[in-house]
Scaffold this motif. Structure first.
Motif, PDB file in Angstrom:
ATOM      1  N   UNK A 333      73.044 -66.973 -43.571  1.00 56.02           N
ATOM      2  CA  UNK A 333      73.145 -68.078 -42.939  1.00 56.02           C
ATOM      3  C   UNK A 333      74.288 -69.183 -43.640  1.00 56.02           C
ATOM      4  N   UNK A 334      74.987 -69.914 -42.854  1.00 58.99           N
ATOM      5  CA  UNK A 334      75.885 -71.031 -43.602  1.00 58.99           C
ATOM      6  C   UNK A 334      75.400 -72.298 -43.973  1.00 58.99           C
ATOM      7  N   UNK A 335      74.468 -72.891 -42.976  1.00 55.49           N
ATOM      8  CA  UNK A 335      73.970 -74.185 -43.040  1.00 55.49           C
ATOM      9  C   UNK A 335      72.925 -74.408 -41.905  1.00 55.49           C
ATOM     10  N   UNK A 336      72.193 -75.561 -41.812  1.00 51.18           N
ATOM     11  CA  UNK A 336      71.236 -76.030 -40.565  1.00 51.18           C
ATOM     12  C   UNK A 336      71.951 -77.188 -40.301  1.00 51.18           C
ATOM     13  N   UNK A 337      71.991 -77.059 -38.809  1.00 50.90           N
ATOM     14  CA  UNK A 337      72.418 -78.170 -37.850  1.00 50.90           C
ATOM     15  C   UNK A 337      71.353 -79.156 -37.350  1.00 50.90           C
ATOM     16  N   UNK A 338      70.083 -78.817 -37.470  1.00 48.05           N
ATOM     17  CA  UNK A 338      69.007 -79.611 -37.180  1.00 48.05           C
ATOM     18  C   UNK A 338      67.858 -79.210 -38.168  1.00 48.05           C
ATOM     19  N   UNK A 339      66.729 -79.913 -37.839  1.00 44.76           N
ATOM     20  CA  UNK A 339      65.429 -79.543 -38.605  1.00 44.76           C
ATOM     21  C   UNK A 339      64.989 -78.101 -38.337  1.00 44.76           C
ATOM     22  N   UNK A 340      65.363 -77.449 -37.313  1.00 48.12           N
ATOM     23  CA  UNK A 340      65.007 -76.124 -36.950  1.00 48.12           C
ATOM     24  C   UNK A 340      65.959 -74.990 -36.730  1.00 48.12           C
ATOM     25  N   UNK A 341      67.366 -75.586 -36.833  1.00 47.32           N
ATOM     26  CA  UNK A 341      68.085 -74.601 -36.316  1.00 47.32           C
ATOM     27  C   UNK A 341      69.107 -74.147 -37.471  1.00 47.32           C
ATOM     28  N   UNK A 342      69.513 -72.838 -37.659  1.00 52.84           N
ATOM     29  CA  UNK A 342      70.424 -72.428 -38.801  1.00 52.84           C
ATOM     30  C   UNK A 342      71.464 -71.729 -38.116  1.00 52.84           C
ATOM     31  N   UNK A 343      72.755 -71.927 -38.885  1.00 62.33           N
ATOM     32  CA  UNK A 343      73.981 -71.548 -38.388  1.00 62.33           C
ATOM     33  C   UNK A 343      74.245 -70.007 -39.318  1.00 62.33           C
ATOM     34  N   UNK A 344      74.595 -69.262 -38.527  1.00 63.38           N
ATOM     35  CA  UNK A 344      74.897 -67.775 -39.170  1.00 63.38           C
ATOM     36  C   UNK A 344      76.374 -67.571 -38.830  1.00 63.38           C
ATOM     37  N   UNK A 345      76.949 -66.460 -39.468  1.00 59.14           N
ATOM     38  CA  UNK A 345      78.196 -66.098 -39.551  1.00 59.14           C
ATOM     39  C   UNK A 345      79.037 -65.899 -38.091  1.00 59.14           C
ATOM     40  N   UNK A 346      80.042 -66.859 -37.897  1.00 64.18           N
ATOM     41  CA  UNK A 346      80.673 -66.791 -36.487  1.00 64.18           C
ATOM     42  C   UNK A 346      81.514 -65.537 -36.251  1.00 64.18           C
ATOM     43  N   UNK A 347      81.881 -65.466 -35.163  1.00 58.58           N
ATOM     44  CA  UNK A 347      82.720 -64.183 -34.625  1.00 58.58           C
ATOM     45  C   UNK A 347      83.812 -64.914 -33.804  1.00 58.58           C
ATOM     46  N   UNK A 348      85.141 -64.240 -34.205  1.00 58.58           N
ATOM     47  CA  UNK A 348      86.351 -64.550 -33.604  1.00 58.58           C
ATOM     48  C   UNK A 348      86.474 -63.823 -32.380  1.00 58.58           C
ATOM     49  N   UNK A 349      86.506 -64.528 -31.053  1.00 58.47           N
ATOM     50  CA  UNK A 349      86.446 -63.754 -30.125  1.00 58.47           C
ATOM     51  C   UNK A 349      87.870 -63.556 -29.504  1.00 58.47           C
ATOM     52  N   UNK A 350      88.692 -64.689 -29.432  1.00 64.38           N
ATOM     53  CA  UNK A 350      89.942 -64.308 -29.076  1.00 64.38           C
ATOM     54  C   UNK A 350      90.940 -65.394 -29.987  1.00 64.38           C
ATOM     55  N   UNK A 351      92.232 -65.519 -29.387  1.00 63.49           N
ATOM     56  CA  UNK A 351      93.191 -66.159 -30.129  1.00 63.49           C
ATOM     57  C   UNK A 351      92.610 -67.701 -30.229  1.00 63.49           C
ATOM     58  N   UNK A 352      91.754 -68.357 -29.646  1.00 61.55           N
ATOM     59  CA  UNK A 352      91.452 -69.677 -29.837  1.00 61.55           C
ATOM     60  C   UNK A 352      89.815 -69.870 -29.516  1.00 61.55           C
ATOM     61  N   UNK A 353      89.090 -68.810 -29.577  1.00 61.19           N
ATOM     62  CA  UNK A 353      87.511 -68.845 -29.004  1.00 61.19           C
ATOM     63  C   UNK A 353      86.736 -68.371 -30.325  1.00 61.19           C
TER      64      UNK A 353
END
Length: 400
Positions: A333-353
């Motif tokens: 996990x990278x960080x939390x964006x609220x009291x209950x939500x945690x960000x995990x490693x993102x995925x690059x889907x396309x050239x700008x997404x």
């Protein structure tokens, strides 16, 4: 006999007095608005610009203003050697390109970005063993500051660390610089950059009792600041080295025994651990990705009571066919964006997404948000998202 022309100046003065408000009232109203609204109001008049630019107003706004958060993340394109910095809303949509650095290398242990109380500190190298630079900027105001060179000769570019912290007692950001070659048998030299006077100072700090200088070599380089204390992970065995910004002292924070196992299990399967901050708490994310029973689990230990050293655990089970990327040994996990939500490693889907997986600790389920970048990558497969964190929008100024 008075003419109409004679009366007009008095009438205008009377009307102006009638329509004006006390400066204290204007200050109180503005201090309760979002940062982006306040920045637009700088152009209303010179008195408003002066008021909004005053340090006393920044302090007032940080105390009573709305706490608006947003996402900040960095991505490295290995095909061009360029590092990009983006920011945007934490619920998805378009994100803007803040800046980019050319001729950089992707180095997880030494190139990191840490947001803290409205400012972001990040470091970058131009080569694997080249000189490392430290920068601080405010993503909301787009103000940028490069830390000045240290007033001491640099002896080792490969094993040095910049650490970002906030001293709640003095209400100021600080940056620490540590070079492992400056470690002595029982002490270490630490350089501290203070944003109250924009200058470096050098101190000599005692190492915790029983800790050898060699242990400092095993640190990952990334850090987490909680309660005015900067924390770094040490390995062999797993422990946390803590630097108190209010007392300039070092100490050891012991992990929960289950978070730092000492058994044949860890010798057979590589055991990975990383410091994180979850809901303002110091956390340690642990995983054993090569074990058949544990490969899809991440154990997040959070220091719920810092003084009494009470740890609690949240076990996250990754969904089947998960797109969560493995970086630095595991799907951290990278960080939390609220009291209950945690960000995990993102995925690059396309050239700008990119797709960002978010875990909800209440529902124990994942969701994903998609971010549309303000830049198109020509070779998406060569792009890796290095950091994605949540920051608080602020008016904190930075010296030019």
């Amino acid at each position: 006999m008075e003419t109409l022309e004679d009366e007009q100046p008095d009438d205008r003065s009377a009307q102006k007095a009638k329509n004006s408000f006390p400066e204290e009232l204007i200050e109180d109203i503005l201090s309760r608005l979002p940062v982006k609204s306040i920045l637009r109001f700088k152009s209303v008049s010179k008195p408003w610009l002066s008021l909004i630019s005053a340090p006393s107003f920044h302090k007032l706004h940080s105390a009573v203003g709305p706490r608006t958060t947003a996402l900040f993340f960095t991505a490295h394109d290995s095909s061009t050697g360029t590092r990009y910095f983006f920011f945007g809303a934490n619920d998805g949509g378009s994100v803007a390109n803040l800046m980019k650095l050319d001729n950089t290398v992707s180095d997880v242990a030494h190139n990191y970005a840490e947001p803290l109380n409205g400012l972001v500190c990040f470091t970058s190298r131009d080569s694997r063993c080249g000189k490392r630079y430290a920068f601080v900027f405010n993503p909301t105001t787009h103000k940028f500051f490069k830390l000045p060179d240290l007033p001491v000769p640099l002896r080792n570019y490969k094993c040095d660390y910049y650490l970002f912290g906030f001293d709640e007692l003095s209400n100021e950001h600080k940056v620490l610089y540590i070079d492992v070659e400056l470690i002595k048998p029982t002490t270490i030299e630490v350089m501290i950059f203070s944003f109250s006077n924009y200058s470096w100072r050098k101190i000599e700090v005692d190492l915790p009792l029983g800790m050898s200088a060699r242990r400092c070599f095993s640190s990952t380089g990334s850090s987490v600041c909680v309660n005015s204390v900067i924390h770094m992970m040490l390995r062999n065995p797993l422990e946390i080295l803590a630097f108190d910004l209010t007392t300039d002292t070092l100490s050891i924070v012991n992990l929960h025994p289950e978070a730092a196992p000492d058994s044949i299990f860890t010798s057979i399967y590589p055991y990975y651990a990383k410091l994180v901050k979850i809901n303002g708490l110091l956390g340690v994310a642990c995983c054993v990705p090569r074990n058949e029973e544990e490969w899809n689990k991440v154990h997040i230990w959070m220091l719920q009571d810092y003084e009494k050293r009470v740890w609690v655990r949240e076990t996250v089970t990754l969904p089947p066919k998960s797109r969560i990327q493995y970086g630095g040994g595991g799907p951290y996990p990278f960080d939390s964006i609220s009291m209950d939500e945690i960000i995990f490693s993102p995925t690059v889907l396309s050239e700008n997404l990119i797709s960002v997986p978010i875990y909800n600790m209440k529902t124990r389920c994942f969701k994903s948000i998609e971010l549309t970048l303000g830049h198109r990558f020509l070779s998406p497969k060569s792009v890796r998202v290095e950091e994605i964190k949540c920051y608080v929008e602020s008016l904190i100024p930075l010296q030019n």
